[in-house]
Design an enzyme around this catalytic site. Sequence first.
Site, PDB file in Angstrom:
ATOM      1  CB  CYS A   2      42.454  48.337 -44.153  1.00 51.03           C
ATOM      2  SG  CYS A   2      43.150  48.015 -46.080  1.00 51.03           S
ATOM      3  CD  GLU A 105      44.973  44.438 -41.096  1.00 50.48           C
ATOM      4  OE1 GLU A 105      45.787  44.850 -40.251  1.00 50.48           O
ATOM      5  OE2 GLU A 105      43.750  45.001 -41.572  1.00 50.48           O
TER       6      GLU A 105
END
Length: 226
Positions: A2, A105
Amino acid sequence: MCGRFALFSHPEALAFDLEAEGGFDFPPPRFNIAPGSPILALRSAPDGRRSFANLHWGLIPSWAKDRRFGYRTINARAETLAEKPSFRDAFMKRRCLIPADGFYEWETTDSGKQPYFIRRAEAGLLAFAGLWGRWTDRETGEVVESATIVVTRANDLVGRIHDRMPVILDPDDFGIWLDPRSAPGPTLKGLLRPMASESLDMHPVDPRVGRSTHDDPGLIQPIEGR
């Protein structure tokens, strides 16, 4: 992993959803939070009181030589928290929640990398499992508090574009994760699982999010025709 996320919920909603003390000077809405910047975190005292703090994103262990160590520790793999020297002590005693409205992402395609914004399917706050630490600069005496986001294997949804995702905790599990008296045994490790795919929504967004200088609501809007 992340590497970018967003937090724009109203401060009163944050305090209510996380059952935290008020009176904190919240940062403004942010749509492109990048490693190395301050992030909002929630911690708990032994008596159960929850309070917010602004922490440096990138965990700096107490034994690190300098703060640049934090660029290697923006994420901590759930599978090795209890073994890795960088995270072991924090996993035992210094756990936190990192609130977010969504995270990004990137999917690798033939034409380059396409970012996606991932959030709750019915909107609402996400709470990432985090660890925090306290480091003192030996030259200046400055104390830096920092944090990392715990990541696990991706669920089926996120797995379409990436193999890892943040650990997103259920509200019923906030208390045990935050309690510094909770031993890092099977119960805590059992929380470090991917959120169910049906609980999340994912859509492609503007590649501008790849540059941390961009920070505006347009970054989370779906791209037409994708």
